[in-house]
Design a protein around this motif. Structure first.
Motif, PDB file in Angstrom:
ATOM      1  N   LEU A 142       0.834  -1.208   0.000  1.00 57.57           N
ATOM      2  CA  LEU A 142       0.000   0.000   0.000  1.00 57.57           C
ATOM      3  C   LEU A 142       0.870   1.260   0.000  1.00 57.57           C
ATOM      4  CD1 LEU A 142      -2.896  -1.173   2.325  1.00 57.57           C
ATOM      5  CD2 LEU A 142      -3.138  -0.377  -0.018  1.00 57.57           C
ATOM      6  N   VAL A 143       1.995   1.181   0.693  1.00 52.65           N
ATOM      7  CA  VAL A 143       2.925   2.316   0.661  1.00 52.65           C
ATOM      8  C   VAL A 143       3.439   2.490  -0.766  1.00 52.65           C
ATOM      9  CG1 VAL A 143       5.195   3.118   1.470  1.00 52.65           C
ATOM     10  CG2 VAL A 143       3.565   2.131   3.094  1.00 52.65           C
ATOM     11  N   GLN A 144       3.728   1.351  -1.397  1.00 54.73           N
ATOM     12  CA  GLN A 144       4.256   1.360  -2.765  1.00 54.73           C
ATOM     13  C   GLN A 144       3.273   2.028  -3.746  1.00 54.73           C
ATOM     14  OE1 GLN A 144       5.765  -2.583  -3.699  1.00 54.73           O
ATOM     15  NE2 GLN A 144       5.718  -2.085  -5.892  1.00 54.73           N
ATOM     16  N   VAL A 145       1.974   1.823  -3.533  1.00 57.23           N
ATOM     17  CA  VAL A 145       0.994   2.440  -4.446  1.00 57.23           C
ATOM     18  C   VAL A 145       0.543   3.817  -3.931  1.00 57.23           C
ATOM     19  CG1 VAL A 145       0.150   0.236  -5.355  1.00 57.23           C
ATOM     20  CG2 VAL A 145      -0.997   1.285  -3.389  1.00 57.23           C
ATOM     21  N   GLY A 146       1.249   4.328  -2.939  1.00 57.54           N
ATOM     22  CA  GLY A 146       0.997   5.690  -2.472  1.00 57.54           C
ATOM     23  C   GLY A 146      -0.126   5.821  -1.460  1.00 57.54           C
ATOM     24  N   LEU A 147      -0.462   4.725  -0.791  1.00 59.68           N
ATOM     25  CA  LEU A 147      -1.574   4.793   0.169  1.00 59.68           C
ATOM     26  C   LEU A 147      -1.125   4.509   1.607  1.00 59.68           C
ATOM     27  CD1 LEU A 147      -4.440   3.060  -1.835  1.00 59.68           C
ATOM     28  CD2 LEU A 147      -4.149   5.479  -1.412  1.00 59.68           C
ATOM     29  N   GLY A 148       0.124   4.845   1.881  1.00 61.25           N
ATOM     30  CA  GLY A 148       0.648   4.600   3.219  1.00 61.25           C
ATOM     31  C   GLY A 148      -0.154   5.279   4.319  1.00 61.25           C
ATOM     32  N   GLN A 199     -14.302   5.517   2.114  1.00 62.04           N
ATOM     33  CA  GLN A 199     -13.580   6.727   2.518  1.00 62.04           C
ATOM     34  C   GLN A 199     -12.471   7.085   1.532  1.00 62.04           C
ATOM     35  OE1 GLN A 199     -12.640   4.818   6.270  1.00 62.04           O
ATOM     36  NE2 GLN A 199     -13.829   6.333   7.401  1.00 62.04           N
ATOM     37  N   LEU A 200     -12.403   6.333   0.429  1.00 63.81           N
ATOM     38  CA  LEU A 200     -11.336   6.559  -0.556  1.00 63.81           C
ATOM     39  C   LEU A 200     -11.920   7.068  -1.867  1.00 63.81           C
ATOM     40  CD1 LEU A 200      -9.359   3.214  -0.001  1.00 63.81           C
ATOM     41  CD2 LEU A 200      -8.763   5.475   0.899  1.00 63.81           C
ATOM     42  N   SER A 201     -11.087   7.785  -2.629  1.00 65.25           N
ATOM     43  CA  SER A 201     -11.523   8.240  -3.952  1.00 65.25           C
ATOM     44  C   SER A 201     -11.470   7.064  -4.927  1.00 65.25           C
ATOM     45  CB  SER A 201     -10.608   9.350  -4.429  1.00 65.25           C
ATOM     46  OG  SER A 201      -9.330   8.796  -4.707  1.00 65.25           O
ATOM     47  N   THR A 202     -12.044   7.263  -6.115  1.00 68.97           N
ATOM     48  CA  THR A 202     -12.036   6.182  -7.112  1.00 68.97           C
ATOM     49  C   THR A 202     -10.602   5.758  -7.428  1.00 68.97           C
ATOM     50  OG1 THR A 202     -14.010   7.189  -8.033  1.00 68.97           O
ATOM     51  CG2 THR A 202     -12.919   5.545  -9.387  1.00 68.97           C
ATOM     52  N   GLY A 203      -9.721   6.768  -7.609  1.00 67.89           N
ATOM     53  CA  GLY A 203      -8.328   6.456  -7.929  1.00 67.89           C
ATOM     54  C   GLY A 203      -7.653   5.691  -6.798  1.00 67.89           C
ATOM     55  N   GLN A 204      -7.944   6.095  -5.563  1.00 70.31           N
ATOM     56  CA  GLN A 204      -7.338   5.408  -4.413  1.00 70.31           C
ATOM     57  C   GLN A 204      -7.847   3.974  -4.311  1.00 70.31           C
ATOM     58  OE1 GLN A 204      -8.561   8.359  -1.559  1.00 70.31           O
ATOM     59  NE2 GLN A 204      -6.455   9.080  -1.257  1.00 70.31           N
ATOM     60  N   ARG A 205      -9.117   3.795  -4.599  1.00 65.45           N
ATOM     61  CA  ARG A 205      -9.680   2.431  -4.553  1.00 65.45           C
ATOM     62  C   ARG A 205      -8.982   1.542  -5.579  1.00 65.45           C
ATOM     63  NH1 ARG A 205     -15.926   3.893  -4.817  1.00 65.45           N
ATOM     64  NH2 ARG A 205     -15.660   5.664  -3.459  1.00 65.45           N
ATOM     65  N   LEU A 206      -8.743   2.126  -6.735  1.00 66.92           N
ATOM     66  CA  LEU A 206      -8.078   1.350  -7.781  1.00 66.92           C
ATOM     67  C   LEU A 206      -6.653   0.989  -7.356  1.00 66.92           C
ATOM     68  CD1 LEU A 206      -8.627   0.116 -10.475  1.00 66.92           C
ATOM     69  CD2 LEU A 206      -7.866   2.207 -11.572  1.00 66.92           C
ATOM     70  N   ARG A 207      -6.012   1.913  -6.665  1.00 63.06           N
ATOM     71  CA  ARG A 207      -4.661   1.617  -6.168  1.00 63.06           C
ATOM     72  C   ARG A 207      -4.698   0.454  -5.172  1.00 63.06           C
ATOM     73  NH1 ARG A 207      -1.042   6.646  -5.947  1.00 63.06           N
ATOM     74  NH2 ARG A 207      -1.999   7.988  -7.508  1.00 63.06           N
ATOM     75  N   VAL A 208      -5.717   0.460  -4.319  1.00 63.92           N
ATOM     76  CA  VAL A 208      -5.850  -0.666  -3.371  1.00 63.92           C
ATOM     77  C   VAL A 208      -6.042  -1.959  -4.160  1.00 63.92           C
ATOM     78  CG1 VAL A 208      -7.209  -1.658  -1.474  1.00 63.92           C
ATOM     79  CG2 VAL A 208      -6.876   0.806  -1.585  1.00 63.92           C
ATOM     80  N   ALA A 209      -6.867  -1.889  -5.198  1.00 61.17           N
ATOM     81  CA  ALA A 209      -7.119  -3.086  -6.003  1.00 61.17           C
ATOM     82  C   ALA A 209      -5.828  -3.563  -6.667  1.00 61.17           C
ATOM     83  CB  ALA A 209      -8.192  -2.794  -7.048  1.00 61.17           C
ATOM     84  N   VAL A 210      -4.995  -2.611  -7.091  1.00 58.79           N
ATOM     85  CA  VAL A 210      -3.711  -2.983  -7.709  1.00 58.79           C
ATOM     86  C   VAL A 210      -2.823  -3.657  -6.661  1.00 58.79           C
ATOM     87  CG1 VAL A 210      -1.557  -2.044  -8.677  1.00 58.79           C
ATOM     88  CG2 VAL A 210      -3.773  -1.214  -9.517  1.00 58.79           C
ATOM     89  N   ALA A 211      -2.746  -3.045  -5.478  1.00 58.89           N
ATOM     90  CA  ALA A 211      -1.936  -3.637  -4.404  1.00 58.89           C
ATOM     91  C   ALA A 211      -2.443  -5.038  -4.071  1.00 58.89           C
ATOM     92  CB  ALA A 211      -1.998  -2.749  -3.161  1.00 58.89           C
ATOM     93  N   ARG A 212      -3.755  -5.197  -4.056  1.00 57.27           N
ATOM     94  CA  ARG A 212      -4.341  -6.508  -3.752  1.00 57.27           C
ATOM     95  C   ARG A 212      -3.987  -7.510  -4.849  1.00 57.27           C
ATOM     96  NH1 ARG A 212     -10.772  -6.799  -3.111  1.00 57.27           N
ATOM     97  NH2 ARG A 212     -10.635  -6.621  -5.362  1.00 57.27           N
ATOM     98  N   GLY A 213      -4.029  -7.046  -6.108  1.00 57.10           N
ATOM     99  CA  GLY A 213      -3.694  -7.925  -7.227  1.00 57.10           C
ATOM    100  C   GLY A 213      -2.240  -8.368  -7.189  1.00 57.10           C
ATOM    101  N   LEU A 214      -1.376  -7.512  -6.623  1.00 54.69           N
ATOM    102  CA  LEU A 214       0.059  -7.829  -6.587  1.00 54.69           C
ATOM    103  C   LEU A 214       0.450  -8.608  -5.330  1.00 54.69           C
ATOM    104  CD1 LEU A 214       1.397  -4.286  -7.610  1.00 54.69           C
ATOM    105  CD2 LEU A 214       1.363  -6.306  -9.071  1.00 54.69           C
ATOM    106  N   ALA A 215      -0.485  -8.732  -4.397  1.00 53.51           N
ATOM    107  CA  ALA A 215      -0.161  -9.219  -3.050  1.00 53.51           C
ATOM    108  C   ALA A 215       0.612 -10.537  -3.038  1.00 53.51           C
ATOM    109  CB  ALA A 215      -1.438  -9.350  -2.228  1.00 53.51           C
ATOM    110  N   ASN A 216       0.193 -11.492  -3.820  1.00 51.94           N
ATOM    111  CA  ASN A 216       0.841 -12.808  -3.774  1.00 51.94           C
ATOM    112  C   ASN A 216       1.973 -12.940  -4.796  1.00 51.94           C
ATOM    113  OD1 ASN A 216      -0.483 -14.324  -1.650  1.00 51.94           O
ATOM    114  ND2 ASN A 216      -2.348 -14.079  -2.858  1.00 51.94           N
ATOM    115  N   GLN A 217       2.411 -11.805  -5.323  1.00 49.92           N
ATOM    116  CA  GLN A 217       3.434 -11.797  -6.370  1.00 49.92           C
ATOM    117  C   GLN A 217       3.115 -12.850  -7.432  1.00 49.92           C
ATOM    118  OE1 GLN A 217       6.984 -11.949  -3.650  1.00 49.92           O
ATOM    119  NE2 GLN A 217       7.451 -10.043  -4.717  1.00 49.92           N
TER     120      GLN A 217
END
Lengths: 416, 236
Positions: free
Chosen positions: B129-135, B144-162
């Motif tokens: 999450l820090v890596q995608v700017g949501l530290g 409580q997040l903007s659309t862009g922030q939500r997408l960043r969370v989704a990206v972090a989630r997609g990358l979670a298991n490498q």
């Protein structure tokens, strides 16, 4: 598995109102039968304890044996009537009786019954090896008329102390200031230790004192107040009952037989009479327990409805979890855990509700009737009180869990 | 090859309506570390293809190979776990779980995959999450997040298991061009770092230059696209 609990907990927190209402219903469903059973047990214990301090035989006027025991031992209701004092003197001379204690129910002071008795009261004990039931905590036992010894709760509630004086009020109700027998004042000479019996709410004096209060009124025209003196041993040659401790079991039965065939008085075994009362209590308990189980089934249905609607509303959440790699078994398990958690919290809450309600009702009843209702943890009930709600919770969650298990991931991830 | 599709078809059958084949792909494969753009109009079968590759939708015929593993020959529970471990799926509408915080959303696939020790999961999710700017938004819920922030969370989630394969379905559709570019940079950089294969479905022609390869889906069939270099020449 730990994560399953986390997911289940989050599932519950996501719908707080629904969860709280379900917990409330389960709590009441568990609490209701628990309170009933706990009070029933307390009442039994209280009655057993209350009847402990006395001899095995109560002698009183002919009529209902149960009423005789209730009015003499538990100080509940009015006695059947009075018996001649000669019955007492005869029993004193009877070799089959080891101890005889006269009971002459008199008027009241602040709702506490004034009982005319003798020093033999101090010899009463549950068994030979037990210490006496009535022990003086302060002062001494009465030695002359119009001296009074207070039960522990009378001293506390009326704020009477050694040396204080008081007037008796007519009858058995809480005396009004205008109803006072102001002819003779009682003086407090002693206070008993707590006996955890109805007699803690009684005042003890000599039989003659009870008689004298009424003797002084003889000759006066009958008044409304006189008619209210129900149950008081108003006649000077009469008493209400006699507590008899026979020397043995055979003698107890012989004495009982003697009175059963006579016409003057009856003898009653408190155990037998209270046993009949327990049967009545048991019937009421059985009905209320059946109602309680029905309420619990309704609580089970509430859990089912709550889980069913929750799953229907959470199909997309479930689909997302599946999309992220959660398998069907995990989802099934989470729903079951959710339901069991609700039941578990509801059951714990039910403990508080049940024992709390029982405590409040017991305190109120004890104050009203002076029969202590000691509450205790009921270990024999525990398996039922845990297994029934948890089984219902498990059963109620099976269909919703299966519904969650079968969620079509693609359909709910991409509704279009 | 990281991904191989063999004789894949998918047909939707609706009662009272004629069966409709939405996907018909013969043999197709994709190498490790490749970044592929899948283009196609709505209804061309992009999402169906992604769902089949992700192991969520059994194809009517054919098979999907993830490495050497035939996905649909696996028992469902094993396929679910394989999805958690090897595939990161970034949904078009992000599909974050509303009752969970950003951090908890990222931890979830880690829990389902079970590869990372439990004690390291939260720390790793935080790093992502820090890596995608949501530290500063670890404990915020999606609402409580903007659309862009939500997408960043989704990206972090997609990358979670490498994962070795990342599927992103229209990841920038709801974003303005600048934010869309930021997200694509994040995704592509992360994939390059781990040599993960990235397949992105998008309508956005501006994304074309970012990818090694692209295919066009038309009526469920893959149609050839000119190589990137040639397209640039045509544009000139």
């Amino acid at each position: 598995m730990r994560y399953d609990f986390f997911l289940a907990w989050r599932g519950l927190r996501a719908r707080p109102v629904q969860t709280l209402i379900t917990i409330l219903i389960i709590g009441l469903a568990v609490g209701l039968p628990l309170a009933v059973l706990s009070l029933g047990d307390g009442a039994r214990q209280g009655i057993i304890r209350a009847s402990d301090p006395f001899g095995v035989l109560v002698v009183g006027a002919k009529g209902s044996g149960q009423q005789l025991v209730l009015s003499t031992i538990l100080l509940q209701g009015n006695p059947v009537g009075n018996i001649p004092f000669t019955v007492y003197t005869d029993l004193q001379a009877d070799p089959r009786a080891a101890l005889t204690v006269p009971i002459a129910l008199g008027d009241n002071i602040g709702g506490a019954r004034i009982i005319g008795t003798s020093v033999d009261l101090l010899e009463l004990r549950p068994t030979v090896n037990d210490p006496p039931t009535f022990r003086i905590a302060a002062g001494r036992f009465f030695t002359s008329d119009f001296e009074a010894v207070l039960g522990s709760s009378v001293a506390r509630t009326l704020g009477l102390q050694l040396g204080d004086t008081f007037y008796a009020a007519h009858g058995t109700g809480r005396g009004l200031a205008t109803d006072l027998h102001d002819e003779a004042a009682y003086s407090v000479v002693g206070i008993f230790e707590n006996t955890t019996s109805p007699f803690d709410n009684a005042v003890f004096t000599s039989v003659a004192s009870v008689w004298e209060v009424h003797e002084e009124e003889e000759g006066a025209p009958p008044s409304l107040l006189d008619s209210l003196e129900i149950g008081a041993a108003a006649e000077t040659d009469q008493i209400t009952a006699i507590l008899v401790k026979p020397i043995g079991f055979i003698e107890a039965n012989q004495l009982w037989q003697t009175f059963a065939t006579g016409t003057v008085a009856q003898a009653a075994f408190p155990g037998q009479e209270l046993g009949a009362l327990f049967d009545l209590l048991g019937q009421g308990e059985r009905i209320l327990t059946a109602v309680g189980i029905l309420v619990m089934v309704i609580a089970g249905l509430t859990v089912f409805l709550s889980m069913y609607s929750a799953i229907a509303a959470r199909q997309q959440t479930i689909a997302i979890m599946r999309g992220l790699g959660g398998n069907r078994i995990t989802i099934f398990r989470v729903v079951i855990i959710e339901s069991l958690l609700v039941m578990l919290i509801g059951t714990l809450f039910g403990r508080a509700v049940g024992y709390g309600a029982a405590f409040i009702v017991a305190a109120a009843l004890s104050q009203q009737s002076a029969i202590p209702i000691p509450l205790r943890f009921l270990p024999s009930l525990e398996p039922l009180l845990w297994l029934l709600p948890l089984s219902l919770g498990l059963f109620a969650s099976l269909i919703p869990a299966y519904q969650a298990y079968r969620v079509d991931v693609v359909e709910h991830l991409f509704p279009s | 090859m990281i991904l191989r599709l063999e004789n894949l078809t998918h047909t939707y059958k609706t009662a009272g309506l004629e069966a409709r084949t939405v996907l018909d792909i013969g043999m197709w494969s994709l190498g490790e570390g490749i970044q592929l753009l899948v283009r196609g109009v709505s209804g061309s079968g992009k999402t169906t293809l992604f769902n089949i590759i992700a192991g969520l939708l059994r194809p009517t015929t054919g098979e999907v190979y993830l490495g050497e593993q035939a996905l649909y020959r696996l028992p469902e529970a094993v396929r679910d776990r394989a999805r958690a471990q090897k595939i990161g799926y970034i949904f078009q509408t992000h599909h974050l779980l509303p009752a969970f915080t950003a951090l908890e959303n990222v931890i979830m696939p880690l829990q389902f995959a079970g590869t990372l020790p439990a004690s390291h999961r939260a720390e790793w999710a935080k790093q992502l999450l820090v890596q995608v700017g949501l530290g500063d938004y670890l404990h915020h819920r999606p609402s409580q997040l903007s659309t862009g922030q939500r997408l960043r969370v989704a990206v972090a989630r997609g990358l979670a298991n490498q994962p070795s394969l990342i599927l992103a379905d229209e990841p920038t559709a709801a974003l303005d061009p600048d934010n869309g570019a930021v997200i694509m940079d994040l995704l592509q950089t992360a994939c390059r770092q781990t040599n993960a294969t990235l397949i992105v479905a998008s309508h956005d022609p501006a994304l074309a230059d970012r990818f090694d390869q692209q295919i066009n889906l038309h009526a469920g069939k893959i149609t050839a696209m000119p190589p990137i270099g040639e397209r640039k020449l045509h544009a000139l």
